[in-house]
Design a protein around this motif. Structure first.
Motif, PDB file in Angstrom:
ATOM      1  N   SER A  62      72.323 -11.259 -16.553  1.00  0.00           N
ATOM      2  CA  SER A  62      73.500 -11.662 -15.781  1.00  0.00           C
ATOM      3  C   SER A  62      73.708 -13.169 -15.842  1.00  0.00           C
ATOM      4  O   SER A  62      74.824 -13.661 -16.049  1.00  0.00           O
ATOM      5  CB  SER A  62      73.349 -11.212 -14.318  1.00  0.00           C
ATOM      6  OG  SER A  62      73.395  -9.810 -14.203  1.00  0.00           O
ATOM      7  N   MET A  66      76.728 -15.183 -17.544  1.00  0.00           N
ATOM      8  CA  MET A  66      77.508 -16.162 -16.784  1.00  0.00           C
ATOM      9  C   MET A  66      77.652 -17.464 -17.569  1.00  0.00           C
ATOM     10  O   MET A  66      78.742 -18.047 -17.639  1.00  0.00           O
ATOM     11  CB  MET A  66      76.830 -16.425 -15.440  1.00  0.00           C
ATOM     12  CG  MET A  66      77.505 -17.510 -14.604  1.00  0.00           C
ATOM     13  SD  MET A  66      76.641 -17.829 -13.036  1.00  0.00           S
ATOM     14  CE  MET A  66      75.114 -18.554 -13.643  1.00  0.00           C
ATOM     15  N   SER A  69      79.799 -16.936 -20.738  1.00  0.00           N
ATOM     16  CA  SER A  69      81.199 -16.745 -20.331  1.00  0.00           C
ATOM     17  C   SER A  69      81.812 -18.073 -19.914  1.00  0.00           C
ATOM     18  O   SER A  69      82.978 -18.355 -20.224  1.00  0.00           O
ATOM     19  CB  SER A  69      81.278 -15.747 -19.173  1.00  0.00           C
ATOM     20  OG  SER A  69      80.802 -14.489 -19.553  1.00  0.00           O
ATOM     21  N   PHE A 355      74.861 -15.901  -8.438  1.00  0.00           N
ATOM     22  CA  PHE A 355      75.390 -16.687  -7.317  1.00  0.00           C
ATOM     23  C   PHE A 355      74.353 -17.686  -6.810  1.00  0.00           C
ATOM     24  O   PHE A 355      74.704 -18.781  -6.366  1.00  0.00           O
ATOM     25  CB  PHE A 355      75.826 -15.749  -6.191  1.00  0.00           C
ATOM     26  CG  PHE A 355      76.934 -14.807  -6.570  1.00  0.00           C
ATOM     27  CD1 PHE A 355      78.261 -15.195  -6.438  1.00  0.00           C
ATOM     28  CD2 PHE A 355      76.657 -13.551  -7.087  1.00  0.00           C
ATOM     29  CE1 PHE A 355      79.285 -14.329  -6.788  1.00  0.00           C
ATOM     30  CE2 PHE A 355      77.677 -12.676  -7.439  1.00  0.00           C
ATOM     31  CZ  PHE A 355      78.998 -13.073  -7.298  1.00  0.00           C
ATOM     32  N   SER A 370      80.879 -19.957 -13.212  1.00  0.00           N
ATOM     33  CA  SER A 370      81.637 -19.129 -12.278  1.00  0.00           C
ATOM     34  C   SER A 370      80.904 -17.808 -12.095  1.00  0.00           C
ATOM     35  O   SER A 370      80.998 -16.902 -12.930  1.00  0.00           O
ATOM     36  CB  SER A 370      83.057 -18.898 -12.821  1.00  0.00           C
ATOM     37  OG  SER A 370      83.803 -18.107 -11.925  1.00  0.00           O
ATOM     38  N   SER A 372      79.709 -14.168 -11.021  1.00  0.00           N
ATOM     39  CA  SER A 372      80.397 -12.908 -10.834  1.00  0.00           C
ATOM     40  C   SER A 372      79.369 -11.794 -10.973  1.00  0.00           C
ATOM     41  O   SER A 372      78.174 -12.057 -11.114  1.00  0.00           O
ATOM     42  CB  SER A 372      81.523 -12.751 -11.864  1.00  0.00           C
ATOM     43  OG  SER A 372      82.218 -11.538 -11.663  1.00  0.00           O
ATOM     44  N   TYR A 374      78.174  -8.750 -13.342  1.00  0.00           N
ATOM     45  CA  TYR A 374      78.297  -8.442 -14.760  1.00  0.00           C
ATOM     46  C   TYR A 374      77.805  -7.015 -15.016  1.00  0.00           C
ATOM     47  O   TYR A 374      76.595  -6.770 -15.123  1.00  0.00           O
ATOM     48  CB  TYR A 374      77.508  -9.457 -15.581  1.00  0.00           C
ATOM     49  CG  TYR A 374      77.979 -10.874 -15.305  1.00  0.00           C
ATOM     50  CD1 TYR A 374      79.100 -11.380 -15.937  1.00  0.00           C
ATOM     51  CD2 TYR A 374      77.323 -11.671 -14.373  1.00  0.00           C
ATOM     52  CE1 TYR A 374      79.559 -12.654 -15.666  1.00  0.00           C
ATOM     53  CE2 TYR A 374      77.775 -12.951 -14.098  1.00  0.00           C
ATOM     54  CZ  TYR A 374      78.890 -13.440 -14.744  1.00  0.00           C
ATOM     55  OH  TYR A 374      79.355 -14.703 -14.467  1.00  0.00           O
TER      56      TYR A 374
END
Length: 865
Positions: A62, A66, A69, A355, A370, A372, A374
């Protein structure tokens, strides 16, 4: 679910649906759910193992998603445009500039390393100089303090241009905004601090702090000379009908075939960083998978202990006519339902990870992370978790299927001593193969993944062999007089001993810990002391041909007895191998780095120092024939090159083709002057170039590095001086960041091992109850039993720790010596720490579980024997 409830449920009338089909499953599901009403007792370690492994894999993937991305979303800001054309040692021609302007808006920049000095010449620092024009930046925002227009901050005032600098440069020189520095031949006023540079990632790794000036200021410094090592970047924001960046990139190469452009699109804004993220996430994923597989052993232990506690219920099922497949289905449903709970908990932790880490990663890598959720990363982790739980659950379930009801009623263990059907063993092995294939399919470097998975599988086999060896040695040990020691040795090799579980549980985690700790130690030792002792003190770049003799004389006067080596240097990019365009090739994983970007080139009439011919012949000193080149042997082998192949490089906008005449073994580890490609002198006759030099200063030279740096910088302001110590410190900083992540990964594997160890010891407590009661009945005191169990755990911990030290040292040697080709030194502090951890864990967890066993009353246990 009690035996009475089981008897009532199974013996109830009108149960023809107990066999076959969908009704068969519904009935098994009903029994499974009814039996789970008693809670999760005995399965907490099972849940922890699954949760930890799934969370590790899901979190790593994840966070990696992130980051990639974020790079993709901000690709144009990171690159500085839709397209970026890079040229080395030359500016774009008028025709090329006209073409760039046809595509859209253009921002020009020039980048080089240079020395920044105090006006009085008393101190200096290396800086990454970036000269920009008024169009910069095309995308993104340059954040500065003060927040003033960029043109005003860099403009010329009262005969001095302005500059912006990173805070590190202010710290190194002890300056503040408003003060003056000297760059080349010009005085420049520092007018602000760079807080965030939007396209810094696309420039690659920086050894020094940034200094940003205007293009006109760079012209005034006099730093740009023929052959100077400068990169010119032309960043284009596409306008009009020019939208397809990939197509335009190909069209540019076709229109200017000998330009030597290195063209990048926003899709590959920071290729080096993206590759590192992919490789590192792959490594951490494999470590997480290892933790999950280690946890699978805990799953097997937990299932085995659970089935043992349900032996009376299973016997009742079978006595009342339930088949073995029905019993397996009941407990398989329970196990997979519990695995689903563990997977769900792991996915929650993995979903939170981006996060939690986003803010920290933004402080390390200047990309807006950012956070999120996934789904692909979480689904991957869930699949690995489910397959692992099922594979390891089938092993104890398979042994339970064919155990007779009489044996279940009579024996203390429900499944011990019985073989499983081949179908169950084959299914478990098939699921393990599926897990391995999925890991390989996900891996960017399948070779590394295959080695890692093969090593893990081999470790399981070896650890099992080690456990068998320990049991064999214990069974052949001479009889001792000490009762606790005799009991401890007997416990190690008796049927149902904990030896296999302890060695397998703890051995893999400790081995991984020793391996990673040793690699980290050797890297730090080599870079911190080994390389520093062998490497020269300084590198000097961009020495002009007209200055080289004076430079030699200055250094000779300043540091008598110092060794100065100087060679001519150009920069070029490989464009073709044996006539094939490298853009159409799939570069190999190992040697592909040679084809990315530009490489240093030199020429020499003789074989350079720190290298030796391995194949082919060197050209005569007065050679005047076709251009010839000598290539580094290892990199040539990785690229599949042979003597007689042709090699085309683009230098200063010209394609130069040479034939490979020889291969050389290069001693890169000395950090002396070495090149991938060395050409015959006639190849670059008349080409403008600068010189590269190294300086090795003996300790008794009577002159400090600071004095040498100060004198050379003031005498030759256009020469870039790089102190090797500073470069090694920068590399050490990177290694420290990587080491932290590696240690976290190793800790995850170790935690999984500890959980499995706890589960294995807990699973053996039922047998320990009977042993303790019988021994106490025969006169053994609690003190004797504690000493016996302590001695047993000490012996097992000692054996496991010694194996982990040996296996970890061997694995670290292979990585350091064979792959990294660095000197291998084993740190005995790591060995002693590992041994201590092993003893503490085995004895501590073992006694914690055994203490309750020692307090059992004899009568209730003896009645059930």
């Amino acid at each position: 679910m009690s035996v009475a409830e089981t008897t009532e449920a199974v013996a109830a009338p009108a149960r023809p649906d107990i066999v076959g089909g969908r009704s068969h499953f519904r009935l098994a599901l009903r029994f499974a759910l009814r039996e789970m009403r008693g809670g999760l007792s005995g399965f907490y370690i099972f849940l922890a193992c699954i949760t930890l492994g799934v969370a590790a894999i899901g979190a790593v993937n994840s966070v990696a998603t992130m980051m990639t991305s974020g790079i993709a979303q901000e690709g144009r800001a990171i690159l500085g445009g839709d397209l970026r054309f890079a040229l080395v040692q030359r500016e774009a021609t008028a025709e090329e500039m006209a073409y760039f302007n046809e595509l859209g808006d253009v921002a020009e920049a020039a980048s080089l390393r240079s020395m920044v000095r105090l006006p009085d010449g008393t101190d200096q620092s290396l800086a990454e100089v970036k000269a920009i024009d008024g169009a910069y930046p095309l995308f993104g925002t340059l954040e500065t303090t003060p927040a003033a227009p960029l043109g005003d901050l860099l403009a010329e005032r009262d005969g001095r241009f302005g500059a912006l600098a990173a805070s590190e440069l202010y710290d190194r020189l002890g300056l503040e905004p408003g003060q003056t520095i000297r760059l080349g031949d010009s005085d420049i006023e520092l007018r602000g601090v760079i807080d965030r540079e939007p396209d810094v990632l696309s420039d690659g790794f920086n050894f020094a702090p940034r200094l940003m000036i205007a293009g006109a200021a760079l012209d005034a410094t006099g730093l740009i000379q023929p052959g100077s090592l400068v990169e010119y970047d032309y960043k284009v924001r596409l306008t009009g009908n020019n939208r397809d960046a990939e197509a335009l990139s190909k069209a540019a190469n076709e229109r200017f075939p000998q330009s030597g452009f290195q063209i990048r699109t926003a899709a590959e804004a920071a290729p080096s960083l993206q590759r590192n993220i992919e490789r590192f996430s792959q490594f951490l994923t494999l470590v997480g998978l290892t933790a999950l597989i280690v946890g699978g052993v805990g799953v097997a232990n937990a299932v085995n202990a659970y089935l043992d506690s349900k032996r009376a219920v299973i016997a009742t099922f079978k006595s009342l006519g339930a088949g073995g497949s029905f019993v397996v289905m009941v407990y398989l449903i329970q196990i997979m339902l519990l695995a689903t709970v563990g997977i769900a908990l792991g996915l929650v932790l993995a979903a939170i990870a981006p996060f939690v880490t986003a803010r920290f990663l933004e402080s390390v890598i200047p990309v807006a992370a950012s956070a999120s959720i996934y789904p692909v990363a979480l689904l991957t982790a869930a699949v690995f978790g489910a397959l692992t739980a099922l594979a390891f659950a089938l092993l104890p379930l398979g042994r339970t299927r064919d155990v007779a009801a009489t044996a279940l009623f009579r024996e203390a263990g429900a499944t011990g001593g019985y073989r499983m059907r081949w179908a169950y063993l084959g299914s478990a092995l098939g699921l393990a193969l599926v897990i391995a294939l999925l890991a390989l399919a996900m891996a960017g470097d399948r070779r590394v993944a295959l080695i890692f998975l093969g090593g893990t599988a081999a470790a399981f086999v070896i650890l099992r062999a080690v456990a068998i060896g320990i049991e064999w040695l214990a069974s052949r040990a001479p009889r001792v007089r000490s009762t606790p020691l005799r009991l401890a040795i007997g416990n190690i090799h008796r049927p149902g001993a904990l030896t296999g579980s302890v060695v397998l549980s703890l051995g893999l985690g400790l081995t991984l810990l020793v391996t990673l700790a040793t690699i980290d130690y050797d890297l730090r030792r080599e870079i911190g002391t080994g390389l520093a002792s062998r490497a020269p003190n300084f590198f000097f770049v961009d020495i002009q041909s007209s200055e080289i003799d004076g430079f030699r004389q200055t250094v000779g006067e300043l540091a008598p007895g110092a060794e100065l080596n100087a060679v001519p240097m150009l920069r070029g990019r490989i464009t073709a191998l044996d006539g094939q365009d490298v853009a159409t090739m799939e570069p190999p994983e190992e040697g592909g780095w040679v084809l990315r970007g530009d490489r240093g080139l030199t020429y020499s009439p003789t074989v350079p120092e720190n290298s030796s011919l391995t194949e082919g012949e060197w050209w005569p000193e007065d050679y005047e024939g076709e251009p010839l080149v000598s290539f580094a042997a290892e990199e040539g082998r990785e690229l599949g090159l042979s003597i007689g192949d042709t090699l085309t490089v683009n230098v200063l906008g010209r394609d130069i083709t040479a034939r490979i005449a020889s291969f050389r073994a290069v001693e890169w580890e000395t950090l002396a002057i070495n090149f991938i490609m060395v050409y015959s002198p006639n190849t670059f006759a008349g080409a403008p170039h600068a010189w590269l030099a190294t300086l090795s200063v003996p300790q008794d030279a009577g002159v400090s590095e600071e004095a040498i740096l100060n004198r050379v910088t003031n005498a030759y302001p256009a020469v870039t001086s790089v102190r090797v110590k500073d470069a090694l410190d920068a590399i050490n900083g990177l290694i420290a960041q990587l080491a932290l992540a590696i240690r976290v990964a190793a800790a995850v594997a170790l935690v999984a091992s500890v959980l499995v160890l706890a589960g294995a010891l807990a699973a053996g407590n039922r047998g320990r109850v009977h042993d303790a009661v019988v021994l106490k009945t025969l006169g053994a005191t609690r003190k004797v039993l504690i000493r016996a169990f302590t001695t047993e755990y000490l012996l097992l911990g000692l054996a496991t720790g010694i194996f982990a030290i040996g296996a970890g040292a061997a694995a670290a040697w292979f990585v350091v010596d064979q792959i990294m080709q660095l000197p291998f030194v084993f740190d005995w502090t790591v060995a002693l720490t590992t041994l201590g951890v092993s003893l503490v864990l085995t004895v501590g967890i073992g006694l914690a579980g055994t203490w309750r066993v020692l307090g059992q009353k004899a009568a209730p246990v003896l009645r059930n024997l």
